[in-house]
Design a protein around this motif. Structure first.
Motif, PDB file in Angstrom:
ATOM      1  N   MET A   1       6.036  -5.311   6.824  1.00 33.39           N
ATOM      2  CA  MET A   1       4.773  -4.333   6.644  1.00 33.39           C
ATOM      3  C   MET A   1       3.654  -5.245   6.458  1.00 33.39           C
ATOM      4  SD  MET A   1       4.058  -1.915   3.404  1.00 33.39           S
ATOM      5  CE  MET A   1       2.419  -2.246   2.770  1.00 33.39           C
ATOM      6  N   ARG A   2       2.457  -4.737   7.013  1.00 33.55           N
ATOM      7  CA  ARG A   2       1.223  -5.323   6.608  1.00 33.55           C
ATOM      8  C   ARG A   2       0.346  -4.210   6.946  1.00 33.55           C
ATOM      9  NH1 ARG A   2      -1.840 -10.332   7.029  1.00 33.55           N
ATOM     10  NH2 ARG A   2      -3.939  -9.494   7.356  1.00 33.55           N
ATOM     11  N   GLY A   3      -0.513  -4.040   6.050  1.00 40.73           N
ATOM     12  CA  GLY A   3      -1.664  -2.829   5.926  1.00 40.73           C
ATOM     13  C   GLY A   3      -2.952  -3.352   6.668  1.00 40.73           C
ATOM     14  N   PRO A   4      -3.762  -2.338   6.896  1.00 42.02           N
ATOM     15  CA  PRO A   4      -5.075  -2.680   7.567  1.00 42.02           C
ATOM     16  C   PRO A   4      -5.682  -3.821   6.482  1.00 42.02           C
ATOM     17  CG  PRO A   4      -5.126  -0.448   6.621  1.00 42.02           C
ATOM     18  CD  PRO A   4      -3.630  -0.929   6.532  1.00 42.02           C
ATOM     19  N   LEU A   5      -6.672  -4.326   7.230  1.00 43.53           N
ATOM     20  CA  LEU A   5      -7.544  -5.324   6.186  1.00 43.53           C
ATOM     21  C   LEU A   5      -8.810  -4.542   5.655  1.00 43.53           C
ATOM     22  CD1 LEU A   5      -8.231  -8.168   8.846  1.00 43.53           C
ATOM     23  CD2 LEU A   5      -6.632  -8.311   6.807  1.00 43.53           C
TER      24      LEU A   5
ATOM     25  N   ALA B   1      -7.393  -0.465  -0.554  1.00 45.76           N
ATOM     26  CA  ALA B   1      -6.070  -0.862   0.012  1.00 45.76           C
ATOM     27  C   ALA B   1      -5.018   0.320  -0.582  1.00 45.76           C
ATOM     28  CB  ALA B   1      -5.616  -2.124   0.141  1.00 45.76           C
ATOM     29  N   ILE B   2      -5.071   0.351  -1.733  1.00 50.42           N
ATOM     30  CA  ILE B   2      -3.865   1.381  -2.313  1.00 50.42           C
ATOM     31  C   ILE B   2      -4.235   2.816  -2.056  1.00 50.42           C
ATOM     32  CG2 ILE B   2      -2.988   2.224  -4.517  1.00 50.42           C
ATOM     33  CD1 ILE B   2      -1.816  -0.548  -3.869  1.00 50.42           C
ATOM     34  N   TYR B   3      -5.614   3.053  -2.369  1.00 46.83           N
ATOM     35  CA  TYR B   3      -5.951   4.564  -1.850  1.00 46.83           C
ATOM     36  C   TYR B   3      -5.650   4.837  -0.478  1.00 46.83           C
ATOM     37  CZ  TYR B   3      -8.795   8.547  -1.217  1.00 46.83           C
ATOM     38  OH  TYR B   3      -9.358   9.841  -0.848  1.00 46.83           O
ATOM     39  N   ASP B   4      -6.000   4.126   0.670  1.00 51.38           N
ATOM     40  CA  ASP B   4      -5.794   4.248   1.673  1.00 51.38           C
ATOM     41  C   ASP B   4      -4.433   4.523   2.190  1.00 51.38           C
ATOM     42  OD1 ASP B   4      -6.745   3.951   4.757  1.00 51.38           O
ATOM     43  OD2 ASP B   4      -5.204   2.389   4.624  1.00 51.38           O
ATOM     44  N   LYS B   5      -3.327   3.874   1.326  1.00 49.75           N
ATOM     45  CA  LYS B   5      -1.946   3.850   1.885  1.00 49.75           C
ATOM     46  C   LYS B   5      -1.258   4.908   1.054  1.00 49.75           C
ATOM     47  CE  LYS B   5       2.107   1.181   3.085  1.00 49.75           C
ATOM     48  NZ  LYS B   5       2.529   2.131   4.009  1.00 49.75           N
ATOM     49  N   TYR B   6      -1.410   5.216  -0.340  1.00 44.42           N
ATOM     50  CA  TYR B   6      -0.813   5.849  -1.189  1.00 44.42           C
ATOM     51  C   TYR B   6      -1.252   7.371  -1.675  1.00 44.42           C
ATOM     52  CZ  TYR B   6       2.276   1.690  -0.976  1.00 44.42           C
ATOM     53  OH  TYR B   6       3.001   0.600  -0.613  1.00 44.42           O
TER      54      TYR B   6
ATOM     55  N   GLY C   1       8.583  -5.762  -3.253  1.00 43.97           N
ATOM     56  CA  GLY C   1       7.936  -6.952  -3.256  1.00 43.97           C
ATOM     57  C   GLY C   1       6.569  -6.807  -3.018  1.00 43.97           C
ATOM     58  N   LEU C   2       5.758  -5.539  -2.776  1.00 40.12           N
ATOM     59  CA  LEU C   2       4.369  -5.143  -2.584  1.00 40.12           C
ATOM     60  C   LEU C   2       3.638  -6.189  -3.271  1.00 40.12           C
ATOM     61  CD1 LEU C   2       2.807  -3.177  -0.755  1.00 40.12           C
ATOM     62  CD2 LEU C   2       2.420  -1.977  -2.949  1.00 40.12           C
ATOM     63  N   TYR C   3       2.829  -6.956  -2.600  1.00 40.30           N
ATOM     64  CA  TYR C   3       1.518  -7.639  -2.957  1.00 40.30           C
ATOM     65  C   TYR C   3       0.226  -7.565  -2.237  1.00 40.30           C
ATOM     66  CZ  TYR C   3       2.000 -11.266   0.585  1.00 40.30           C
ATOM     67  OH  TYR C   3       2.290 -12.144   1.588  1.00 40.30           O
ATOM     68  N   PHE C   4      -0.739  -7.876  -2.805  1.00 41.10           N
ATOM     69  CA  PHE C   4      -2.083  -7.777  -2.129  1.00 41.10           C
ATOM     70  C   PHE C   4      -2.304  -9.432  -1.490  1.00 41.10           C
ATOM     71  CE2 PHE C   4      -6.948  -7.201  -2.037  1.00 41.10           C
ATOM     72  CZ  PHE C   4      -6.690  -6.374  -0.878  1.00 41.10           C
ATOM     73  N   ASP C   5      -2.401  -9.590  -0.216  1.00 36.39           N
ATOM     74  CA  ASP C   5      -2.590 -10.869   0.308  1.00 36.39           C
ATOM     75  C   ASP C   5      -4.077 -11.072   0.626  1.00 36.39           C
ATOM     76  OD1 ASP C   5      -2.221 -13.229   1.617  1.00 36.39           O
ATOM     77  OD2 ASP C   5      -1.770 -12.289   3.410  1.00 36.39           O
ATOM     78  N   SER C   6      -4.713 -11.767  -0.174  1.00 34.93           N
ATOM     79  CA  SER C   6      -6.134 -11.851  -0.203  1.00 34.93           C
ATOM     80  C   SER C   6      -7.026 -13.090  -0.122  1.00 34.93           C
ATOM     81  CB  SER C   6      -6.565 -11.009  -1.543  1.00 34.93           C
ATOM     82  OG  SER C   6      -7.908 -10.941  -1.657  1.00 34.93           O
TER      83      SER C   6
ATOM     84  N   LEU D   1      -2.301  -5.178   2.088  1.00 34.36           N
ATOM     85  CA  LEU D   1      -1.192  -5.117   1.194  1.00 34.36           C
ATOM     86  C   LEU D   1       0.110  -5.439   2.274  1.00 34.36           C
ATOM     87  CD1 LEU D   1      -1.717  -1.189  -0.060  1.00 34.36           C
ATOM     88  CD2 LEU D   1      -1.419  -3.430  -1.366  1.00 34.36           C
ATOM     89  N   LYS D   2       0.917  -6.179   1.615  1.00 33.73           N
ATOM     90  CA  LYS D   2       2.183  -6.506   2.186  1.00 33.73           C
ATOM     91  C   LYS D   2       3.278  -6.654   1.577  1.00 33.73           C
ATOM     92  CE  LYS D   2      -0.086 -10.310   5.147  1.00 33.73           C
ATOM     93  NZ  LYS D   2      -0.130 -12.098   5.312  1.00 33.73           N
ATOM     94  N   ILE D   3       4.531  -6.821   2.063  1.00 36.77           N
ATOM     95  CA  ILE D   3       5.505  -6.868   1.291  1.00 36.77           C
ATOM     96  C   ILE D   3       6.397  -8.098   1.521  1.00 36.77           C
ATOM     97  CG2 ILE D   3       8.061  -5.897   1.035  1.00 36.77           C
ATOM     98  CD1 ILE D   3       7.047  -3.066   1.341  1.00 36.77           C
ATOM     99  N   ASP D   4       6.639  -8.774   0.229  1.00 36.46           N
ATOM    100  CA  ASP D   4       7.472 -10.356   0.350  1.00 36.46           C
ATOM    101  C   ASP D   4       8.749  -9.719  -0.315  1.00 36.46           C
ATOM    102  OD1 ASP D   4       8.352 -12.633  -0.117  1.00 36.46           O
ATOM    103  OD2 ASP D   4       7.091 -13.472  -1.618  1.00 36.46           O
ATOM    104  N   GLU D   5       9.575  -9.761   0.826  1.00 38.99           N
ATOM    105  CA  GLU D   5      11.148  -9.191   0.427  1.00 38.99           C
ATOM    106  C   GLU D   5      11.747 -10.401  -0.286  1.00 38.99           C
ATOM    107  OE1 GLU D   5      12.538  -8.226   4.315  1.00 38.99           O
ATOM    108  OE2 GLU D   5      11.496  -6.089   4.033  1.00 38.99           O
ATOM    109  N   HIS D   6      11.083 -11.802  -0.223  1.00 37.36           N
ATOM    110  CA  HIS D   6      11.933 -12.816  -0.762  1.00 37.36           C
ATOM    111  C   HIS D   6      11.450 -13.078  -2.247  1.00 37.36           C
ATOM    112  CE1 HIS D   6      13.620 -13.497   3.172  1.00 37.36           C
ATOM    113  NE2 HIS D   6      12.179 -13.536   3.580  1.00 37.36           N
ATOM    114  N   HIS D   7      10.243 -12.359  -2.613  1.00 38.89           N
ATOM    115  CA  HIS D   7      10.060 -12.249  -4.196  1.00 38.89           C
ATOM    116  C   HIS D   7       9.506 -13.756  -4.516  1.00 38.89           C
ATOM    117  CE1 HIS D   7      10.862  -7.969  -4.976  1.00 38.89           C
ATOM    118  NE2 HIS D   7      11.668  -8.312  -4.088  1.00 38.89           N
ATOM    119  N   THR D   8       8.901 -14.158  -3.613  1.00 41.76           N
ATOM    120  CA  THR D   8       8.564 -15.783  -3.917  1.00 41.76           C
ATOM    121  C   THR D   8       7.536 -15.722  -4.870  1.00 41.76           C
ATOM    122  OG1 THR D   8       7.092 -15.673  -1.862  1.00 41.76           O
ATOM    123  CG2 THR D   8       8.900 -16.620  -1.447  1.00 41.76           C
ATOM    124  N   ILE D   9       7.206 -17.210  -5.515  1.00 36.08           N
ATOM    125  CA  ILE D   9       6.453 -17.568  -6.794  1.00 36.08           C
ATOM    126  C   ILE D   9       4.967 -17.217  -6.494  1.00 36.08           C
ATOM    127  CG2 ILE D   9       5.557 -19.170  -8.155  1.00 36.08           C
ATOM    128  CD1 ILE D   9       8.344 -20.618  -7.587  1.00 36.08           C
ATOM    129  N   ALA D  10       4.501 -17.151  -5.103  1.00 40.10           N
ATOM    130  CA  ALA D  10       3.194 -17.245  -4.909  1.00 40.10           C
ATOM    131  C   ALA D  10       2.657 -15.987  -4.784  1.00 40.10           C
ATOM    132  CB  ALA D  10       2.996 -17.744  -3.379  1.00 40.10           C
TER     133      ALA D  10
END
Length: 312
Positions: free
Chosen positions: A1-5, A107-112, A85-90, A36-45
């Motif tokens: 998943m990758r949301g709009p910029l 981004a949150i308003y736009d999606k949810y 694993g939702l996060y904001f890739d910015s 907004l993106k989802i990191d299924e691996h839940h990495t430290i970053a």
């Protein structure tokens, strides 16, 4: 998943003044953005952003309970995505006055958001004000108090003219001159700024009659004149008013100017090589600069990194 910029923004004019009904002008700055993106691996970053969104989801759930007529969200979907694993890739620097939390809120308003106001519909003044108040309530989670303008700018990706707290509209700004020597630029202070403490200092100062008078007769007046000149494309008058504004800020907003920039600030006013002003709440982050000759400004500020955002 990758949301709009969603893009960063620059409040060219109006910081602090818009709290007291000065005009303001905010423009999108496409150099930085986030999605907004989802990191299924839940990495430290991505953990820090994910944890922040977890707290934000709780806040938004409470917000819609408290003000159901203002805004409602698909909270369960948001919570499920956060758990995934939702996060904001910015790339937007935080604490730099270019709207990092604003882009996230948009981004949150736009999606949810349920029944959201979209960019494609006829954006009447009423709809703009409704969006602004929704975004103000949402962004208060990050700043304690928000005008809602940063997310609005990011969401619409349009220049926004603030006439007063209850009167805003999308604006047409003069097109840039590609080879123009005049420029608006960002100066990196190298320090992260915190919005809340700066706003608190301002609010404390507002208790003094002298400060309130200065704000009304000088700060707001010069800010309004700058907005008027910029929109009209009257560059000569604009630089005269920006110089006055720069002086007023140096004299009355010292805590908002990082100490090592006080001399540079005064040097610009004395030499007319450039004029500096606050970008956002100050205290660090970026400082905005205006110059009639970008080469001259680069020479005078050779120890610092300049990013040109607009050419005259």
């Amino acid at each position: 998943m990758r949301g709009p910029l969603f893009y960063s923004k620059i409040l060219l004019f109006g910081e602090y003044g818009i709290i007291k009904d000065s005009k303001g002008l905010s423009i999108p700055y496409n150099f930085y953005n986030g999605a907004l993106k989802i990191d299924e691996h839940h990495t430290i970053a991505t953990t820090k952003s994910n944890k922040s969104l977890q707290r934000f989801a709780v806040y938004l759930e409470q917000l819609q309970k408290d003000q159901p007529s203002l805004v409602t969200f698909e909270i369960e979907t948001l919570k499920e995505d956060v758990a995934k694993g939702l996060y904001f890739d910015s790339s937007i620097p935080q604490g730099y006055g270019v709207g990092s939390s604003g882009a996230l809120v948009a981004a949150i308003y736009d999606k949810y958001a349920s029944d959201k106001i979209t960019v494609l519909e006829n954006l009447t003044r009423e709809k703009l004000l409704e969006l602004k108040s929704i975004f103000a309530a949402m962004e208060s989670f990050f700043h304690g108090k928000s005008s809602g303008l940063d997310p609005l700018n990011s969401y619409l990706s349009l220049p926004i003219l603030i006439n007063s707290t209850t009167d805003i509209e999308s604006a047409n700004i003069p097109s840039q001159t590609v080879d123009g020597k005049g420029a608006v630029f960002l100066l990196d202070s190298g320090i992260t700024g915190e919005t809340a403490p700066m706003v608190n200092i301002f609010m404390e100062n507002m208790k003094q009659e002298g400060f309130r008078k200065m704000l009304k007769t000088q700060f707001v007046k010069h800010t309004d004149d700058c907005v008027h000149d910029f929109l009209k494309g009257d560059v000569k008058s604009l630089f005269g008013n920006v110089k006055q504004l720069s002086k007023v800020v140096l004299d009355n907003f010292k805590p908002m100017i990082p100490k090592e920039f006080l001399k540079l600030w005064k040097k610009g006013i004395d030499t007319n090589a450039y004029y500096l002003k606050l970008c956002g709440s100050g205290g660090g982050g970026y400082i905005l600069g205006f110059t009639e000759d970008i080469d001259k400004a680069r020479t005078e500020l050779s120890d610092h990194k300049l990013e040109v955002v607009y050419n005259f």
